[in-house]
Design a protein around this motif. Structure first.
Motif, PDB file in Angstrom:
ATOM      1  N   VAL A  54       0.840  -1.188   0.000  1.00  0.00           N
ATOM      2  CA  VAL A  54       0.000   0.000   0.000  1.00  0.00           C
ATOM      3  C   VAL A  54       0.878   1.242   0.000  1.00  0.00           C
ATOM      4  N   PHE A  55       0.551   2.193  -0.879  1.00  0.00           N
ATOM      5  CA  PHE A  55       1.272   3.466  -0.897  1.00  0.00           C
ATOM      6  C   PHE A  55       0.723   4.350   0.209  1.00  0.00           C
ATOM      7  N   SER A  56       1.610   4.827   1.095  1.00  0.00           N
ATOM      8  CA  SER A  56       1.194   5.662   2.216  1.00  0.00           C
ATOM      9  C   SER A  56       1.592   7.109   1.969  1.00  0.00           C
ATOM     10  N   ALA A  57       0.603   7.942   1.685  1.00  0.00           N
ATOM     11  CA  ALA A  57       0.850   9.366   1.479  1.00  0.00           C
ATOM     12  C   ALA A  57       0.503  10.132   2.744  1.00  0.00           C
ATOM     13  N   ARG A  58       0.943  11.400   2.802  1.00  0.00           N
ATOM     14  CA  ARG A  58       0.569  12.247   3.918  1.00  0.00           C
ATOM     15  C   ARG A  58      -0.956  12.357   3.954  1.00  0.00           C
ATOM     16  N   VAL A  99      -7.291  10.297   5.845  1.00  0.00           N
ATOM     17  CA  VAL A  99      -8.397  11.106   5.326  1.00  0.00           C
ATOM     18  C   VAL A  99      -9.321  10.240   4.473  1.00  0.00           C
ATOM     19  N   VAL A 100     -10.623  10.404   4.648  1.00  0.00           N
ATOM     20  CA  VAL A 100     -11.599   9.738   3.786  1.00  0.00           C
ATOM     21  C   VAL A 100     -11.670  10.522   2.483  1.00  0.00           C
ATOM     22  N   ARG A 101     -11.220   9.903   1.394  1.00  0.00           N
ATOM     23  CA  ARG A 101     -11.059  10.612   0.129  1.00  0.00           C
ATOM     24  C   ARG A 101     -12.112  10.207  -0.900  1.00  0.00           C
ATOM     25  N   CYS A 102     -12.394  11.128  -1.811  1.00  0.00           N
ATOM     26  CA  CYS A 102     -13.188  10.802  -2.993  1.00  0.00           C
ATOM     27  C   CYS A 102     -12.374   9.854  -3.856  1.00  0.00           C
ATOM     28  N   GLU A 103     -12.969   8.795  -4.328  1.00  0.00           N
ATOM     29  CA  GLU A 103     -12.257   7.794  -5.103  1.00  0.00           C
ATOM     30  C   GLU A 103     -11.751   8.356  -6.431  1.00  0.00           C
ATOM     31  N   GLN A 104     -12.445   9.356  -6.975  1.00  0.00           N
ATOM     32  CA  GLN A 104     -12.064   9.887  -8.282  1.00  0.00           C
ATOM     33  C   GLN A 104     -11.009  10.982  -8.186  1.00  0.00           C
ATOM     34  N   CYS A 105     -11.270  12.048  -7.413  1.00  0.00           N
ATOM     35  CA  CYS A 105     -10.324  13.179  -7.392  1.00  0.00           C
ATOM     36  C   CYS A 105      -9.262  13.041  -6.308  1.00  0.00           C
ATOM     37  N   GLN A 106      -9.429  12.094  -5.380  1.00  0.00           N
ATOM     38  CA  GLN A 106      -8.461  11.804  -4.327  1.00  0.00           C
ATOM     39  C   GLN A 106      -8.312  12.934  -3.303  1.00  0.00           C
ATOM     40  N   LYS A 108       0.031   9.391  -5.911  1.00  0.00           N
ATOM     41  CA  LYS A 108       0.092  10.601  -5.088  1.00  0.00           C
ATOM     42  C   LYS A 108      -1.166  11.457  -5.253  1.00  0.00           C
ATOM     43  N   PRO A 109      -1.821  11.830  -4.167  1.00  0.00           N
ATOM     44  CA  PRO A 109      -2.983  12.717  -4.276  1.00  0.00           C
ATOM     45  C   PRO A 109      -2.624  14.118  -4.744  1.00  0.00           C
ATOM     46  N   THR A 110      -1.334  14.481  -4.688  1.00  0.00           N
ATOM     47  CA  THR A 110      -0.895  15.796  -5.167  1.00  0.00           C
ATOM     48  C   THR A 110      -0.649  15.821  -6.668  1.00  0.00           C
ATOM     49  N   ASN A 111      -0.786  14.689  -7.334  1.00  0.00           N
ATOM     50  CA  ASN A 111      -0.509  14.629  -8.770  1.00  0.00           C
ATOM     51  C   ASN A 111      -1.447  15.548  -9.541  1.00  0.00           C
ATOM     52  N   THR A 112      -0.895  16.345 -10.471  1.00  0.00           N
ATOM     53  CA  THR A 112      -1.730  17.264 -11.260  1.00  0.00           C
ATOM     54  C   THR A 112      -1.951  16.782 -12.688  1.00  0.00           C
ATOM     55  N   GLY A 113      -1.277  15.712 -13.102  1.00  0.00           N
ATOM     56  CA  GLY A 113      -1.538  15.152 -14.422  1.00  0.00           C
ATOM     57  C   GLY A 113      -2.973  14.673 -14.532  1.00  0.00           C
ATOM     58  N   ASN A 141      -5.908  23.300  -6.179  1.00  0.00           N
ATOM     59  CA  ASN A 141      -5.020  23.823  -5.138  1.00  0.00           C
ATOM     60  C   ASN A 141      -5.804  24.234  -3.898  1.00  0.00           C
ATOM     61  N   GLU A 142      -6.884  24.983  -4.117  1.00  0.00           N
ATOM     62  CA  GLU A 142      -7.668  25.472  -2.982  1.00  0.00           C
ATOM     63  C   GLU A 142      -8.282  24.317  -2.191  1.00  0.00           C
ATOM     64  N   HIS A 143      -8.809  23.329  -2.912  1.00  0.00           N
ATOM     65  CA  HIS A 143      -9.446  22.204  -2.233  1.00  0.00           C
ATOM     66  C   HIS A 143      -8.412  21.275  -1.605  1.00  0.00           C
ATOM     67  N   TYR A 144      -7.212  21.197  -2.213  1.00  0.00           N
ATOM     68  CA  TYR A 144      -6.179  20.379  -1.572  1.00  0.00           C
ATOM     69  C   TYR A 144      -5.727  21.011  -0.255  1.00  0.00           C
ATOM     70  N   LEU A 145      -5.576  22.341  -0.261  1.00  0.00           N
ATOM     71  CA  LEU A 145      -5.202  23.018   0.978  1.00  0.00           C
ATOM     72  C   LEU A 145      -6.291  22.853   2.030  1.00  0.00           C
ATOM     73  N   ALA A 146      -7.559  22.821   1.600  1.00  0.00           N
ATOM     74  CA  ALA A 146      -8.655  22.570   2.541  1.00  0.00           C
ATOM     75  C   ALA A 146      -8.561  21.151   3.106  1.00  0.00           C
ATOM     76  N   THR A 147      -8.202  20.207   2.232  1.00  0.00           N
ATOM     77  CA  THR A 147      -8.006  18.825   2.682  1.00  0.00           C
ATOM     78  C   THR A 147      -6.893  18.749   3.717  1.00  0.00           C
ATOM     79  N   ARG A 148      -5.780  19.411   3.402  1.00  0.00           N
ATOM     80  CA  ARG A 148      -4.634  19.368   4.308  1.00  0.00           C
ATOM     81  C   ARG A 148      -4.919  20.103   5.617  1.00  0.00           C
ATOM     82  N   GLY A 149      -5.734  21.170   5.538  1.00  0.00           N
ATOM     83  CA  GLY A 149      -6.030  21.955   6.733  1.00  0.00           C
ATOM     84  C   GLY A 149      -7.265  21.512   7.467  1.00  0.00           C
ATOM     85  N   CYS A 150      -7.959  20.500   6.931  1.00  0.00           N
ATOM     86  CA  CYS A 150      -9.152  19.936   7.574  1.00  0.00           C
ATOM     87  C   CYS A 150     -10.250  20.985   7.755  1.00  0.00           C
TER      88      CYS A 150
END
Length: 246
Positions: free
Chosen positions: A24-28, A32-39, A70-75, A218-227
């Motif tokens: 299993v790949f363990s990311a930071r 977090v409970v993630r959306c399966e599509q956008c991560q 990686k959930p940070t992937n932008t591709g 970017n905005e939603h990822y920062l929201a994810t990281r900041g809870c």
């Protein structure tokens, strides 16, 4: 709004890689409970604002195997917006046959999006385009989707890519990437590089829409990281309008 049910090539590739993975790949933020599509976190999901765009160019995401997890992937953002985006895992010696066939397609003109003035590029001189040629071929931009160190290695070791020319991206200001930063100021995220490719191909509107979606990510990822829940504003409205029937 309803989430799109058709999976793009990035999502299908990710599923295959997960199925084949032995660990299993363990990311930071792995709890977090993630959306399966956008991560992104379920409460910060961006799928409802994902438009489907049409383009005369195509992109090939050539991904380092670690990058695809990686959930940070932008591709993935490129594949979200442009359904004709291709996605393959990189291999030094055994590239996917479908990718090799694509590179040999006489109806395409392929370019590697890689800085032509780097030591890696100068070590193996090849044709470099500073403009997109005006012809009837499908312009196909190959994006090495990895960290900067990994992408340099991919470029240097892929002998099967040696006949493909580079394209030199224009220098110019783009909106900052708030998730991962390179030590080189002129290095771009994969999504930003794709936006510049679209500009070079004369698709400025598509470029702006990709940058809007990138900013939303970017905005939603920062929201994810900041809870915290993201604030819905003008950017969301612009993207939502693209999903409405004309």
């Amino acid at each position: 709004m309803q989430h799109l049910t058709t999976k793009n090539q990035f999502q299908l590739l990710r599923e295959r890689c997960i199925a084949d993975s032995t660990r299993v790949f363990s990311a930071r933020g792995k709890s977090v409970v993630r959306c399966e599509q956008c991560q992104l976190a379920a409460y910060a999901c961006i799928c409802d604002w994902q438009p489907q765009l049409q383009s005369h160019v195509e992109f090939v995401l050539l991904l380092h195997r670690i990058e695809i997890f990686k959930p940070t992937n932008t591709g993935r953002l490129i594949a979200d917006l442009f359904p004709r985006t291709h996605a393959y895992c990189w291999s030094r010696t055994e590239p996917d046959q479908a990718l090799l066939d694509l590179l040999q397609d006489e109806n395409r003109q392929c370019f590697i999006v890689f800085p032509a003035d780097t030591p890696e590029a100068k070590a193996k001189p090849r044709e470099v385009f500073s403009e997109v040629p005006d012809n009837n071929k499908i312009k196909t931009f190959i994006l090495l989707d990895a960290t900067w160190k990994q992408s340099s290695r991919m470029f240097h070791l892929s002998r099967w890519l040696e006949s493909v020319p580079c394209i030199s991206l224009p220098q110019g200001a783009l909106r900052g990437y708030a998730v991962r930063k390179s030590h080189q100021e002129d290095y771009l995220s994969t999504a930003e590089a794709a936006a510049l490719c679209l500009q070079m191909a004369g698709e400025n509107t598509n470029s702006e829409r990709l940058l809007d979606y990138f900013q939303l990510f970017n905005e939603h990822y920062l929201a994810t990281r900041g809870c915290y829940p993201p604030i819905v504003g003008e950017l969301h409205e612009r993207l939502a309008a693209l999903k409405m029937p004309a």
